[in-house]
Design an enzyme around this catalytic site. Structure first.
Site, PDB file in Angstrom:
ATOM      1  N   THR A  60       0.849  -1.185   0.000  1.00 29.54           N
ATOM      2  CA  THR A  60       0.000   0.000   0.000  1.00 29.54           C
ATOM      3  C   THR A  60       0.891   1.244   0.000  1.00 29.54           C
ATOM      4  O   THR A  60       2.105   1.163  -0.057  1.00 29.54           O
ATOM      5  CB  THR A  60      -0.943   0.002   1.213  1.00 29.54           C
ATOM      6  OG1 THR A  60      -0.163  -0.086   2.414  1.00 29.54           O
ATOM      7  CG2 THR A  60      -1.900  -1.177   1.160  1.00 29.54           C
ATOM      8  N   HIS A  87      -1.028  -1.257  14.471  1.00 30.19           N
ATOM      9  CA  HIS A  87      -0.083  -2.108  13.765  1.00 30.19           C
ATOM     10  C   HIS A  87       1.277  -2.099  14.457  1.00 30.19           C
ATOM     11  O   HIS A  87       1.536  -1.258  15.322  1.00 30.19           O
ATOM     12  CB  HIS A  87       0.086  -1.651  12.311  1.00 30.19           C
ATOM     13  CG  HIS A  87      -0.980  -2.148  11.401  1.00 30.19           C
ATOM     14  ND1 HIS A  87      -2.153  -1.458  11.204  1.00 30.19           N
ATOM     15  CD2 HIS A  87      -1.081  -3.280  10.640  1.00 30.19           C
ATOM     16  CE1 HIS A  87      -2.920  -2.132  10.355  1.00 30.19           C
ATOM     17  NE2 HIS A  87      -2.293  -3.238   9.999  1.00 30.19           N
ATOM     18  N   LYS A 139       5.647  -0.894  10.480  1.00 30.48           N
ATOM     19  CA  LYS A 139       4.795  -0.483   9.370  1.00 30.48           C
ATOM     20  C   LYS A 139       5.111   0.953   8.992  1.00 30.48           C
ATOM     21  O   LYS A 139       5.077   1.853   9.836  1.00 30.48           O
ATOM     22  CB  LYS A 139       3.315  -0.631   9.737  1.00 30.48           C
ATOM     23  CG  LYS A 139       2.384  -0.346   8.562  1.00 30.48           C
ATOM     24  CD  LYS A 139       0.967  -0.802   8.853  1.00 30.48           C
ATOM     25  CE  LYS A 139       0.027  -0.486   7.685  1.00 30.48           C
ATOM     26  NZ  LYS A 139       0.441  -1.167   6.436  1.00 30.48           N
ATOM     27  N   ASN A 148      -5.867  -5.453   1.810  1.00 33.81           N
ATOM     28  CA  ASN A 148      -5.820  -6.611   2.697  1.00 33.81           C
ATOM     29  C   ASN A 148      -6.404  -7.814   1.965  1.00 33.81           C
ATOM     30  O   ASN A 148      -7.517  -7.737   1.441  1.00 33.81           O
ATOM     31  CB  ASN A 148      -6.615  -6.333   3.975  1.00 33.81           C
ATOM     32  CG  ASN A 148      -6.252  -7.264   5.099  1.00 33.81           C
ATOM     33  OD1 ASN A 148      -6.281  -8.471   4.935  1.00 33.81           O
ATOM     34  ND2 ASN A 148      -5.901  -6.710   6.249  1.00 33.81           N
TER      35      ASN A 148
END
Length: 249
Positions: free
Chosen positions: A77, A135, A139, A102
């Site tokens: 992404t 997360h 990330k 996802n």
């Protein structure tokens, strides 16, 4: 299938495991160590590629696969500002690309029910809505692509919400959303694989709709299933097109 992997971090290694379990072969692994040496000709023999690399690398990887006429599944992404450009390029060149924030089966069910819930809650303006995502600290992008998909699903069903804004907790100045803005609150905590919560709050109660990933395995398996689905196709697809739910919005 012969699969080429772009990116060989934690996700790439789990994808490799599931691909081998399902009878496929890893034809080539491309990462930061050999990307500069990888040409369209080196992808010869690849049936489909899977990209879980970095946001700054993904456009170049897409262009390489288009040149080589290799179908590509993109789980990376952070590049969605160029979706329309890539879609046009894909369709003009008669290539195949499937992307998604996802690939987990559970999350895609979650996406669908999120839209149904947003539609059901739309008449009840005493409830404000926001999205929270948690997360791991590794990330790089914020908010997560999954959180953006949830937010856009809500905005599409809820009158009065026109855009989302993000607060990365602990980083920078906190932004206060206007009535027309949907807040995404992002947290980065140790090794959390991914938790997403949609919150509808009023003065008298709160509704929470939540998905918690126990590991990255669901994302990885979904990416391999997506590669199987994409083989032999041309066109530009979202991961949601793999699923067929009753009660369509």
């Amino acid at each position: 299938m012969n699969i080429t992997l772009f990116g060989y971090g934690k996700m790439g290694r789990i994808i490799e495991k599931f691909a081998l379990q399902r009878g496929h072969r890893i034809h080539r692994i491309v990462d930061e160590h050999n990307r500069s040496e990888t040409l369209a000709s080196t992808l010869e023999g690849t049936d489909v590629a899977i990209d879980f690399s970095q946001p700054e690398a993904v456009i170049g990887n897409i262009d390489l696969c288009f040149e080589a006429k290799v179908p590509l599944v993109v789980g990376t992404t952070g590049w969605y500002d160029r979706l329309e450009e890539i879609k046009n390029k894909c369709e003009r060149s008669n290539n195949a690309l499937l992307y998604g924030s996802n690939f987990s089966i559970g999350v895609n069910v979650f996406f669908h029910i999120n839209k149904l819930l947003a539609k059901a809650m739309n008449p009840y303006k005493q409830y404000d809505v926001q999205v929270e995502e948690i997360h791991h600290i590794h990330k790089l992008d914020s908010p997560s692509g999954t959180a953006i998909t949830l937010a856009e699903g809500i905005i599409g069903q809820r009158d009065g919400k026109s855009e989302w804004i993000n607060n990365l907790i602990g980083e920078g100045t906190e932004r206060i959303p206007t009535a027309q803005q949907l807040l995404i609150e992002s947290h980065r905590i140790e090794e959390v694989p991914g938790t997403h919560t949609v919150l509808y709050s009023s003065e008298v109660d709160q509704i929470e709709f939540k998905h918690t990933a126990h590991s990255r395995a669901g994302f990885a398996l979904g990416a391999v299933i997506a590669a199987e689905w994409l083989q032999g196709k041309t066109g530009f697809y979202q991961v949601t097109e793999m699923f067929n739910f009753d009660g369509h919005i």
